[in-house]
Design an enzyme around this catalytic site. Structure first.
Site, mmCIF file in Angstrom:
data_model
loop_
_atom_site.group_PDB
_atom_site.id
_atom_site.type_symbol
_atom_site.label_atom_id
_atom_site.label_comp_id
_atom_site.label_asym_id
_atom_site.label_seq_id
_atom_site.Cartn_x
_atom_site.Cartn_y
_atom_site.Cartn_z
ATOM 1 N N LYS A 57 -24.448 9.593 20.111
ATOM 2 C CA LYS A 57 -23.232 8.921 20.564
ATOM 3 C C LYS A 57 -23.442 7.405 20.518
ATOM 4 O O LYS A 57 -24.149 6.847 21.352
ATOM 5 C CB LYS A 57 -22.856 9.320 21.989
ATOM 6 C CG LYS A 57 -21.459 8.810 22.395
ATOM 7 C CD LYS A 57 -21.248 8.775 23.892
ATOM 8 C CE LYS A 57 -21.761 7.493 24.506
ATOM 9 N NZ LYS A 57 -21.006 6.282 24.076
ATOM 10 N N GLY A 112 -29.789 1.179 26.924
ATOM 11 C CA GLY A 112 -28.628 0.621 27.608
ATOM 12 C C GLY A 112 -29.000 0.068 28.967
ATOM 13 O O GLY A 112 -30.131 -0.368 29.180
ATOM 14 N N SER A 113 -28.065 0.131 29.896
ATOM 15 C CA SER A 113 -28.255 -0.502 31.199
ATOM 16 C C SER A 113 -29.083 0.361 32.139
ATOM 17 O O SER A 113 -29.119 1.593 32.028
ATOM 18 C CB SER A 113 -26.898 -0.793 31.857
ATOM 19 O OG SER A 113 -26.312 0.407 32.325
ATOM 20 N N THR A 120 -26.827 2.860 34.170
ATOM 21 C CA THR A 120 -26.477 4.078 33.435
ATOM 22 C C THR A 120 -27.678 5.019 33.359
ATOM 23 O O THR A 120 -27.536 6.243 33.462
ATOM 24 C CB THR A 120 -25.984 3.740 32.025
ATOM 25 O OG1 THR A 120 -24.838 2.883 32.127
ATOM 26 C CG2 THR A 120 -25.606 4.987 31.248
ATOM 27 N N ALA A 121 -28.859 4.450 33.183
ATOM 28 C CA ALA A 121 -30.072 5.267 33.116
ATOM 29 C C ALA A 121 -30.302 6.048 34.402
ATOM 30 O O ALA A 121 -30.806 7.178 34.371
ATOM 31 C CB ALA A 121 -31.279 4.384 32.812
ATOM 32 N N GLU A 153 -34.815 3.043 27.299
ATOM 33 C CA GLU A 153 -35.104 1.639 26.985
ATOM 34 C C GLU A 153 -33.989 0.820 27.604
ATOM 35 O O GLU A 153 -32.831 0.876 27.166
ATOM 36 C CB GLU A 153 -35.180 1.444 25.463
ATOM 37 C CG GLU A 153 -35.894 0.169 25.049
ATOM 38 C CD GLU A 153 -35.010 -1.064 25.181
ATOM 39 O OE1 GLU A 153 -35.240 -1.837 26.135
ATOM 40 O OE2 GLU A 153 -34.118 -1.242 24.364
ATOM 41 N N CYS A 186 -31.754 -7.244 24.343
ATOM 42 C CA CYS A 186 -32.522 -6.978 25.562
ATOM 43 C C CYS A 186 -33.797 -7.806 25.627
ATOM 44 O O CYS A 186 -34.359 -8.015 26.709
ATOM 45 C CB CYS A 186 -32.853 -5.496 25.671
ATOM 46 S SG CYS A 186 -33.809 -4.853 24.280
ATOM 47 N N GLU A 201 -29.881 -9.368 34.925
ATOM 48 C CA GLU A 201 -29.705 -9.483 33.479
ATOM 49 C C GLU A 201 -28.278 -9.942 33.177
ATOM 50 O O GLU A 201 -27.311 -9.261 33.505
ATOM 51 C CB GLU A 201 -29.978 -8.142 32.793
ATOM 52 C CG GLU A 201 -29.907 -8.237 31.279
ATOM 53 C CD GLU A 201 -30.189 -6.928 30.574
ATOM 54 O OE1 GLU A 201 -30.879 -6.941 29.551
ATOM 55 O OE2 GLU A 201 -29.705 -5.886 31.056
#
Length: 487
Positions: free
Chosen positions: A178, A231-232, A235-236, A253, A287, A391
């Site tokens: 995705k 991603g963030s 979300t992880a 990551e 990142c 971040e």
């Protein structure tokens, strides 16, 4: 009178075919603010069909030899390289990055990802030991995990999507991927090449949509035993919670708040242009970008003056202009978020030396409604400020001074992240000492973003779980099995 624009409408790619979706969402061109394309708003139903396709294709694909899979992947790399300009134009328009960056970084690296893992998969070895007194021999084999769920971000769309697909299929897995719903076009374009490269139906399935719907369906599915996500950090956390009941393998990551440490013996002629690039490349939407710059007191004033002068040379303009150094940020919402950090810094008493709120941003007529922002440098900001702790993921960097080596190590480590760091010094002993003590998965010295793909990539602390690279990705996308033979 000109008629309405015809929008590009994407479709999911499942079992070797493009499949329409009942509902769609708009995706915008960041450089103009106009709708660029319509992206499937996939959910459980579409993911279920993709899982069935991936499951049915697994036996045939995993039975192929590494050499056969390698040949197919090299063919796909050839096809991407053949269409490099079309991919670069689409990536620039979809993401907002400059056409130069897309041509020289994103698309070449996307093709190389397939070449790299097509080669590395041929050179892995396994272990073997003997127990003569027991008349036994032990050896290991590695087998593909099954269906890999791959979720990639919007900042380096095809670059990071292929960084996941390539090792997954090289190892014999089938995939459901995705991409970000904000940057889906190049993934859709790549789907057109898969059959021509020789990838069988069902081996690579691309399901477009949002994280809360399509992403959640992939992560929660019991028949997807492995998730690789970039991603963030927030979300992880959701991914870990939803995958925990199924004991899934995870590679995460995540974000960074990367320091650059500039000692008084640094070569500023090399350091300053490189640190400007590490702060503002791809609009600061990488990142690995530098967002905290620690400069030793004796050279602080000189560094600051020259750094600001160099930052002001960066041209912000239309992504299609080959002379632009920076393009547009990904979305209106993200632009406002980044600008708000600058407002907070000013309210806290920090000095904004260039960029947002200080210099004028001049844009071409066609880009007036785009999501642009000047490279922004903040000074006299406290370590506990949100601009030094969180971040930002935009063209904003903070410059602060330090006195001693011990002090700067402590301050550089004083955030929840631990992805990357850079050190600038001509003292080899100091470089080794500081690099060892920094809490970062990658440390560059007197350079930035020099990558050796054979070596591990990933972060510490809130910057992620696991590593990516030749050996690390192979181990993640396979299961090791110990076999004992008594003779």
């Amino acid at each position: 009178m000109a008629g309405p624009k015809t929008l590009l409408v994407l479709e999911n790619f499942i079992n070797g075919k493009f499949v329409p979706c009942p509902s769609y969402i708009d995706s915008y061109d960041p450089s103009t603010g106009d709708v660029y394309c319509r992206v499937p708003d996939s959910g459980k139903e579409e993911v279920e069909v993709a899982v069935t396709a991936a499951r049915d294709a697994f036996l045939g694909w995993s039975s192929k030899s590494p050499q056969e899979r390698s040949q197919i992947m090299n063919k796909l790399a050839d096809l991407i390289e053949h269409d490099l300009e079309a991919f670069a134009q689409a990536e620039s328009k979809d993401q907002g990055k400059t056409i130069t960056f897309a041509r020289t970084v994103d698309i070449p690296r996307a093709a190389y990802n397939f070449r790299f893992f097509a080669s590395s998969v041929l050179h892995h070895t396994t272990e073997c030991t003997q127990m003569d007194h027991m008349d036994c021999m032990h050896y290991t084999v590695r087998t593909p995990v099954g269906i890999a769920g791959l979720i990639s971000p919007w900042n380096l769309p095809l670059y990071l999507l292929t960084w996941k697909i390539a090792p997954a299929i090289a190892s014999g897995n089938t995939v459901i991927a995705k991409p970000s719903e904000m940057t889906s076009v190049t993934a859709w374009m790549m789907c057109k090449l898969l059959g021509r490269a020789g990838i069988p139906p069902g081996v690579v399935n691309i399901v477009f949509g949002t994280g809360p719907k399509a992403g959640r369906a992939i992560v929660s599915h019991p028949d997807v035993p492995l998730i690789s996500f970039t991603g963030s950090t927030l979300t992880a956390q959701h991914i870990r919670e939803r995958s925990a009941p199924h004991c899934k393998k995870l590679s995460l990551e995540l974000g960074g708040k990367n320091p650059a440490i500039i000692f008084e013996d640094a070569n500023l002629d090399q350091c300053i242009p490189t640190t400007v690039r590490s702060s503002f490349a791809n609009q600061g939407e990488i990142c690995l970008c530098t967002s905290r710059i620690f400069v030793q007191r004796s050279i602080y004033n000189e560094f600051l003056k020259r750094f600001v002068e160099e930052a002001r040379k960066w041209k912000v303009g239309s992504p299609s202009d080959p002379t632009s150094s920076m393009g547009a940020l990904i979305s209106k919402e993200h632009l406002e978020k980044v600008k708000n950090y600058v407002k907070k810094a000013r309210a806290e008493g920090a000095r904004i030396l260039c960029g947002e709120g200080v210099d004028s941003l001049v844009l071409p007529t066609g880009n007036q409604n785009g999501y642009f922002m000047l490279p922004t440098v903040i000074a006299e900001v406290k370590d506990e400020s949100c601009c030094m702790q969180e971040e930002i993921f935009g063209p904003v960097t903070c410059v602060v001074l330090f006195d001693t080596e011990e002090e700067v190590i402590k301050r550089a480590n004083g955030v929840k992240y631990g992805l990357a760091a850079t050190i600038w010094s001509s003292d080899v002993g100091r470089v080794h000492r500081v690099a060892k003590r920094l809490q970062a998965g990658l440390v560059w010295t007197n350079c930035w973003l020099v990558r050796e793909l054979n070596l591990p990539f990933g972060g510490m602390k809130a910057s992620g779980i696991g590593r990516e690279g030749a050996k690390e990705s192979y181990e993640f996308f396979t299961e090791v099995k110990t076999i004992t033979i008594k003779h």
